[in-house]
Design a protein around this motif. Structure first.
Motif, PDB file in Angstrom:
ATOM      1  N   VAL A 140       1.030  -1.100  -0.094  1.00 44.72           N
ATOM      2  CA  VAL A 140      -0.132   0.039   0.206  1.00 44.72           C
ATOM      3  C   VAL A 140       1.067   1.304  -0.017  1.00 44.72           C
ATOM      4  N   LEU A 141       1.946   1.207   0.579  1.00 50.51           N
ATOM      5  CA  LEU A 141       2.999   2.598   0.822  1.00 50.51           C
ATOM      6  C   LEU A 141       3.483   2.622  -0.639  1.00 50.51           C
ATOM      7  N   VAL A 142       4.043   1.458  -1.238  1.00 50.05           N
ATOM      8  CA  VAL A 142       4.741   1.679  -2.443  1.00 50.05           C
ATOM      9  C   VAL A 142       3.682   2.099  -3.571  1.00 50.05           C
ATOM     10  N   TRP A 143       2.482   1.670  -3.580  1.00 51.27           N
ATOM     11  CA  TRP A 143       1.452   1.942  -4.470  1.00 51.27           C
ATOM     12  C   TRP A 143       0.910   3.265  -4.455  1.00 51.27           C
ATOM     13  N   GLY A 144       0.811   3.705  -3.070  1.00 45.79           N
ATOM     14  CA  GLY A 144       0.584   5.081  -2.723  1.00 45.79           C
ATOM     15  C   GLY A 144       1.341   6.148  -3.260  1.00 45.79           C
ATOM     16  N   TYR A 199      20.599  14.445  -5.330  1.00 51.30           N
ATOM     17  CA  TYR A 199      20.734  13.327  -4.277  1.00 51.30           C
ATOM     18  C   TYR A 199      19.823  14.095  -3.027  1.00 51.30           C
ATOM     19  N   ASN A 200      19.141  13.254  -2.134  1.00 44.89           N
ATOM     20  CA  ASN A 200      18.673  13.651  -1.090  1.00 44.89           C
ATOM     21  C   ASN A 200      19.022  12.815   0.180  1.00 44.89           C
ATOM     22  N   MET A 201      20.010  13.161   0.971  1.00 42.81           N
ATOM     23  CA  MET A 201      20.469  12.049   2.061  1.00 42.81           C
ATOM     24  C   MET A 201      19.325  11.670   3.106  1.00 42.81           C
ATOM     25  N   PRO A 202      18.365  12.484   3.609  1.00 46.57           N
ATOM     26  CA  PRO A 202      17.557  11.882   4.410  1.00 46.57           C
ATOM     27  C   PRO A 202      16.629  10.865   3.703  1.00 46.57           C
ATOM     28  N   ILE A 203      16.118  11.081   2.518  1.00 46.58           N
ATOM     29  CA  ILE A 203      15.232   9.987   1.746  1.00 46.58           C
ATOM     30  C   ILE A 203      16.069   8.884   1.372  1.00 46.58           C
ATOM     31  N   GLU A 204      17.466   8.958   1.162  1.00 45.85           N
ATOM     32  CA  GLU A 204      18.318   7.801   0.881  1.00 45.85           C
ATOM     33  C   GLU A 204      18.618   7.033   2.135  1.00 45.85           C
ATOM     34  N   ALA A 205      18.692   7.561   3.287  1.00 44.52           N
ATOM     35  CA  ALA A 205      18.901   7.030   4.327  1.00 44.52           C
ATOM     36  C   ALA A 205      17.474   6.187   4.969  1.00 44.52           C
ATOM     37  N   LEU A 206      16.480   6.740   4.447  1.00 42.69           N
ATOM     38  CA  LEU A 206      15.151   6.359   4.847  1.00 42.69           C
ATOM     39  C   LEU A 206      14.890   5.071   4.095  1.00 42.69           C
ATOM     40  N   THR A 263      17.065   2.899   3.021  1.00 41.36           N
ATOM     41  CA  THR A 263      17.853   1.890   3.455  1.00 41.36           C
ATOM     42  C   THR A 263      17.730   1.380   4.717  1.00 41.36           C
ATOM     43  N   VAL A 264      17.246   2.255   5.617  1.00 39.36           N
ATOM     44  CA  VAL A 264      16.967   1.783   7.265  1.00 39.36           C
ATOM     45  C   VAL A 264      15.528   0.816   7.185  1.00 39.36           C
ATOM     46  N   VAL A 265      14.635   1.607   6.526  1.00 37.18           N
ATOM     47  CA  VAL A 265      13.225   0.824   6.668  1.00 37.18           C
ATOM     48  C   VAL A 265      13.316  -0.583   6.145  1.00 37.18           C
ATOM     49  N   PRO A 266      13.687  -0.961   4.944  1.00 42.53           N
ATOM     50  CA  PRO A 266      13.763  -2.333   4.545  1.00 42.53           C
ATOM     51  C   PRO A 266      14.601  -3.178   5.745  1.00 42.53           C
ATOM     52  N   LEU A 267      15.682  -2.680   6.335  1.00 43.18           N
ATOM     53  CA  LEU A 267      16.558  -3.302   7.352  1.00 43.18           C
ATOM     54  C   LEU A 267      15.448  -3.545   8.350  1.00 43.18           C
ATOM     55  N   ILE A 268      14.710  -2.713   8.777  1.00 43.74           N
ATOM     56  CA  ILE A 268      13.741  -3.009   9.848  1.00 43.74           C
ATOM     57  C   ILE A 268      12.640  -3.914   9.767  1.00 43.74           C
ATOM     58  N   ILE A 269      12.271  -3.765   8.434  1.00 46.07           N
ATOM     59  CA  ILE A 269      11.154  -4.816   7.914  1.00 46.07           C
ATOM     60  C   ILE A 269      11.837  -5.981   8.296  1.00 46.07           C
ATOM     61  N   VAL A 270      13.048  -6.370   7.518  1.00 50.66           N
ATOM     62  CA  VAL A 270      13.649  -7.965   7.259  1.00 50.66           C
ATOM     63  C   VAL A 270      13.911  -8.124   9.050  1.00 50.66           C
ATOM     64  N   SER A 271      14.253  -7.351   9.517  1.00 52.55           N
ATOM     65  CA  SER A 271      14.624  -7.696  10.954  1.00 52.55           C
ATOM     66  C   SER A 271      13.652  -8.206  11.725  1.00 52.55           C
TER      67      SER A 271
END
Length: 319
Positions: free
Chosen positions: A71-75, A99-106, A108-116
């Motif tokens: 839903v997030l991606v489709w949105g 480039y946008n460092m906050p978005i790139e960090a986001l 990267t971090v969010v998928p790691l949290i989901i997988v964890s």
């Protein structure tokens, strides 16, 4: 060129496209043949063991996480398509961001949290499902071979002499499993062929009998190649590997006859490696064992290929 002289080609209204997409999704969701009672299980059969709801919960949680991410991606895609589409009146290129460092960090971090999170719940439930610390009420050696199944009921049966702990046919089973075998378990067996059928249902394959409400440990061995022991409504399956012994245990809580199959591509007749599981009362289970003994099916069939030396060393180092 359009009738009014404009060079803009006619476009189908975006709302019509969206309505068509929603209609197609609704048809897809309702054409699966599932009732409203089946839908919460998301394709899984009704659990028939005490352990199966844990597996079903993990399955449902994974779907919920996948749907939330979807839903997030489709949105975000729809938002970008609607609010950042090129204007019909303006042709200039919008400002470009390198480039946008906050978005790139986001992202990267969010998928790691989901997988964890998924890893944590999977590891937690797997450790519970494979826990063998509780001594079972019933032990059954499941033997896979091309192209059927054999079942060694490791239990004392009236009139049957022998000891499963020293029986040569069970040499392939490591001592760490034999330690939980009952004493003086002469045992009985049943073995099938691809042409064997259950006499009550007519379903192909041999029939494994289990007592309702008793903890059953399956000790899995193979005579030839890798198979996979899968009782569909148990929601649990495990590989049957030559030279390596796997085990798990369940407590059936619903009587009935259920389907089982090999879930590992094991050769040309893999599709014929079917079996049945009949869960009955403890009294009927004991009667079935006595009936096998009366038929002369006493002792044990060969369990399979003995453990390799490196596998023995691995298990010794992990104990």
């Amino acid at each position: 060129m359009s009738p009014n002289g404009s060079d803009r080609s006619p476009r189908r209204p975006m709302r019509r496209k969206l309505l068509q997409a929603l209609t197609a999704g609704l048809v897809l969701a309702t054409a699966t043949g599932c009732t409203y009672k089946d839908f919460p299980r998301l394709g899984m059969p009704t659990p028939t063991t005490e352990e199966a709801p844990r597996i079903l919960s993990l399955w449902q949680g994974s779907w919920a996480a996948a749907l939330a991410v979807g839903v997030l991606v489709w949105g975000l895609i729809l938002w970008s398509a609607f609010f950042h589409r090129r204007s019909r009146t303006k042709v200039e290129v919008p400002p470009q961001t390198r480039y946008n460092m906050p978005i790139e960090a986001l992202y990267t971090v969010v998928p790691l949290i989901i997988v964890s999170v998924l890893f944590y719940f999977t590891a937690r439930d797997e450790s519970k499902l494979l826990d063998l610390s509780k001594k079972p009420d019933v032990t059954i050696n499941v033997v896979g071979f091309q192209w059927s199944w054999g079942f060694n009921y490791v239990t004392p049966v009236d009139g049957v002499t022998g000891d499963a702990k020293t029986d040569a046919n069970l040499d392939a089973i490591p001592n760490r499993f034999k330690d939980d075998f009952p004493a003086n378990a002469g045992g009985v067996y049943d073995v099938g062929t691809p042409g064997t059928r259950n006499p009550q249902t007519g379903n192909p394959g041999p029939t494994l009998w289990l007592p309702k409400g008793k903890t059953v440990r399956f000790v899995l061995t193979s005579r030839d190649v890798i198979h996979s022991f899968w009782v569909v409504p148990f929601l649990m399956k495990q590989d049957v590997i030559p030279g390596h012994t796997n085990a798990f245990q369940v407590t059936p809580n619903q009587e009935g006859t259920f389907l089982g199959k090999c879930a590992e591509l094991c050769g040309v007749d893999h599709s014929r490696m079917l079996f049945n599981v009949k869960v009955v009362s403890p009294d009927l289970y004991e009667k079935h064992l006595k009936d096998l003994a009366k038929k002369g099916q006493t002792g044990y069939i060969p369990a399979g290929i003995a453990q390799t030396s490196h596998e023995k060393n691995r298990e010794t180092n992990n104990l």
